[in-house]
Scaffold this motif. Structure first.
Motif, PDB file in Angstrom:
ATOM      1  N   LEU A 126       3.462   4.028  -3.252  1.00 45.63           N
ATOM      2  CA  LEU A 126       2.898   2.717  -3.584  1.00 45.63           C
ATOM      3  C   LEU A 126       1.573   2.476  -2.891  1.00 45.63           C
ATOM      4  O   LEU A 126       0.687   1.822  -3.425  1.00 45.63           O
ATOM      5  N   PHE A 127       1.443   3.021  -1.694  1.00 46.30           N
ATOM      6  CA  PHE A 127       0.250   2.789  -0.889  1.00 46.30           C
ATOM      7  C   PHE A 127      -1.000   3.302  -1.613  1.00 46.30           C
ATOM      8  O   PHE A 127      -2.104   2.831  -1.381  1.00 46.30           O
ATOM      9  N   GLN A 128      -0.779   4.297  -2.509  1.00 44.26           N
ATOM     10  CA  GLN A 128      -1.918   4.859  -3.243  1.00 44.26           C
ATOM     11  C   GLN A 128      -2.476   3.871  -4.270  1.00 44.26           C
ATOM     12  O   GLN A 128      -3.607   3.999  -4.708  1.00 44.26           O
ATOM     13  N   ILE A 129      -1.671   2.903  -4.707  1.00 39.46           N
ATOM     14  CA  ILE A 129      -2.124   1.995  -5.774  1.00 39.46           C
ATOM     15  C   ILE A 129      -3.400   1.304  -5.309  1.00 39.46           C
ATOM     16  O   ILE A 129      -4.456   1.476  -5.873  1.00 39.46           O
ATOM     17  N   ASP A 183      -2.446  -4.418  -3.487  1.00 39.33           N
ATOM     18  CA  ASP A 183      -1.260  -4.409  -4.346  1.00 39.33           C
ATOM     19  C   ASP A 183      -0.034  -3.950  -3.563  1.00 39.33           C
ATOM     20  O   ASP A 183       1.063  -4.488  -3.716  1.00 39.33           O
ATOM     21  N   PHE A 184      -0.239  -2.960  -2.736  1.00 40.47           N
ATOM     22  CA  PHE A 184       0.851  -2.426  -1.922  1.00 40.47           C
ATOM     23  C   PHE A 184       1.432  -3.517  -1.018  1.00 40.47           C
ATOM     24  O   PHE A 184       2.641  -3.731  -0.971  1.00 40.47           O
ATOM     25  N   GLN A 201      -5.109  -9.212 -12.213  1.00 40.94           N
ATOM     26  CA  GLN A 201      -3.928  -9.452 -11.409  1.00 40.94           C
ATOM     27  C   GLN A 201      -3.367  -8.099 -10.959  1.00 40.94           C
ATOM     28  O   GLN A 201      -3.803  -7.049 -11.412  1.00 40.94           O
ATOM     29  N   SER A 202      -2.399  -8.147 -10.078  1.00 41.23           N
ATOM     30  CA  SER A 202      -1.883  -6.925  -9.454  1.00 41.23           C
ATOM     31  C   SER A 202      -1.127  -6.045 -10.450  1.00 41.23           C
ATOM     32  O   SER A 202      -0.791  -6.476 -11.560  1.00 41.23           O
ATOM     33  N   ARG A 203      -0.847  -4.830 -10.017  1.00 39.19           N
ATOM     34  CA  ARG A 203      -0.025  -3.908 -10.804  1.00 39.19           C
ATOM     35  C   ARG A 203       1.124  -3.467  -9.903  1.00 39.19           C
ATOM     36  O   ARG A 203       0.911  -2.843  -8.858  1.00 39.19           O
TER      37      ARG A 203
END
Length: 472
Positions: A11-14, A18-19, A154-156
């Motif tokens: 997730l941190f890669q997003i 967002d993470f 907005q976020s993903r």
């Protein structure tokens, strides 16, 4: 599939923002057990907390309303796709009236405002990863309009397997086998995404004090000068930071969120937060008389303050979905109106029903395309020829669900000025210049077809069976 450590690394890669947002939401989801409200603590809001629109309108307008308009930005929630109406791409690009899309009408409204009052009200679109690219391509056509247009995303967030509570994504991509793995986390994400994009600070630096937020598919959500003036005329130390436009419930709105008093705060109560034993009570039109239109007026400095203090606590909405392959997933969402409890001097304004004109289905589309409404500078207003202030109840069957099929079934949109109720089911087509009055029910049984002939006038009629009109 991932173990939990790999999940967080992945997730941190997003993106860091967002993470952090998803991590916070997910942790809260794991901690919360049961409904987020204690039902006995709920009471009706005090009368002064929900003002009737007429009282606000009675104040009139100052000569210098342009000063107030120059402190306003309009934000449209533009994250949704048109898939429920059988369309590809952003819902805002569906034609709804005279070849005008939702986005066209929005731009026309704001341009008219800017020209009429010599103002500078910008339009801000909150896109999602689903709508951003297509929307930005279309924005080129508004270059010469008198509207400054900004966008932010907005976020993903990743969809979660309902059983394992692990993400179903195989990679960062959003196409192919991964196309259903990600989602935009509801419009409550506006606060964090607006702040993180830098656009919030930019607008504040330009002297903007309030945003008017609404769904782009609500054709009744135009800038109301009386509500704007009410906000701007408050004493600085009692400035209202949040107004939610509410309107009276009808039987069609029983699932809509409502305002309540809870622990000395005005709070939005959504049906998803109601304990099962109290759902019927929540739907009661007598106990909860109003519902949230999602037309909101919000202070920009207040959003900045609450974001920087990390003190906006939005209830989590757990939205269960079943994907095409049958997999049960959940997506964690929040609602923009749920933040009302965090703002100072927040209030509701009970507005006319005309400010809530959403187009969610082709039944809604039929209403706004008809002669019930006239179009002026991007705004739809009820025809003065209509004797009743309410819109007819229209229920079109599954043969009309997709926009293309819907359009193919009408040679022209019927005259509906005197219509109260329309139900259509099965294989039905309408010729040119049809007129519908009173209650009209048209049922074509399986295997049958009904062609309503050109020029037909149906008043308080039930039509069923088989009626074919053949060219000869």
């Amino acid at each position: 599939m991932f173990n939990i450590t790999e999940f967080w690394l992945f997730l941190f890669q997003i993106s860091r923002k967002d993470f952090e947002g998803f991590k916070k939401l997910f942790h809260r989801f794991l901690q919360v057990k049961g409904p987020s409200v204690d039902w006995p603590k709920i009471s009706r809001p005090p009368e002064e907390s929900i003002q009737p629109y007429d009282r606000i309108k009675a104040k009139g307008l100052p000569d210098n309303i342009t000063v107030s308009l120059n402190k306003l930005a309009v934000v449209k929630l533009n994250g949704g796709l048109g898939t429920s109406m059988g369309c590809k791409g952003p819902k805002s690009l569906i034609s709804v009236r005279n070849e005008n899309t939702f986005l066209d009408l929005t731009v026309q409204q704001i341009e008219h405002l800017n020209k009429t009052f010599n103002a500078d009200v910008p339009l801000v679109l909150m896109n999602s990863f689903n709508t951003d690219e297509d929307t930005k391509k279309i924005l080129q056509k508004y270059k010469h309009h008198r509207v400054n247009i900004h966008t932010f995303n907005q976020s993903r967030y990743p969809r979660i397997n309902k059983e394992s509570l692990l993400p179903i994504a195989k990679s960062m991509g959003t196409s192919g086998e991964n196309s259903e793995a990600w989602y935009p986390p509801g419009h409550g994400d506006i606060y964090a995404s607006f702040h993180n994009s830098g656009l919030l600070d930019k607008l504040i630096a330009e002297g903007k004090e309030y945003i008017f937020v609404s769904n782009i598919d609500n054709l009744g959500a135009t800038v109301d000068l009386f509500i704007l003036n009410h906000l701007m005329s408050q004493p600085a130390d009692k400035r209202c930071e949040f107004i939610m436009e509410v309107t009276d419930k009808t039987r069609a709105d029983v699932k809509g969120g409502t305002l309540i008093r809870y622990e000395d705060h005005l709070r939005l109560l959504e049906i998803a937060q109601v304990p099962k034993a109290h759902v019927d009570e929540f739907k009661s039109v007598t106990k909860f008389k109003i519902f949230n239109t999602n037309n909101l007026w919000i202070s920009l400095p207040a959003i900045k303050r609450l974001q920087e203090k990390n003190s906006m606590d939005l209830e989590i909405i757990v939205n269960p979905k079943t994907l095409d392959g049958g997999l049960n997933v959940i997506q964690l969402e929040t609602a923009v109106g749920a933040a009302i409890k965090s703002f100072n001097n927040a209030m509701g304004v009970n507005v006319p029903r005309s400010r809530f004109l959403p187009v969610k289905t082709t039944s809604d589309l039929l209403l706004v395309m008809s002669n019930l409404y006239s179009l002026d500078a991007g705004s739809l207003t009820m025809s003065k020829k209509r004797e009743f202030p309410t819109t007819p109840h229209v229920k079109l069957g599954s043969s009309f669900t997709k926009v293309q099929e819907f359009l193919a079934r009408f040679e022209s949109i019927p005259d509906m000025l005197e219509l109260d109720h329309l139900t259509v089911s099965g294989d039905v087509t309408f010729g040119k210049n049809v007129s519908l009055k009173g209650t009209v029910i048209i049922i074509a049984n399986h295997g049958d077809r009904i062609d309503i002939p050109a020029g037909a006038m149906l008043e308080n009629k039930i039509v069923s069976g088989n009626l074919r009109i053949l060219d000869h």
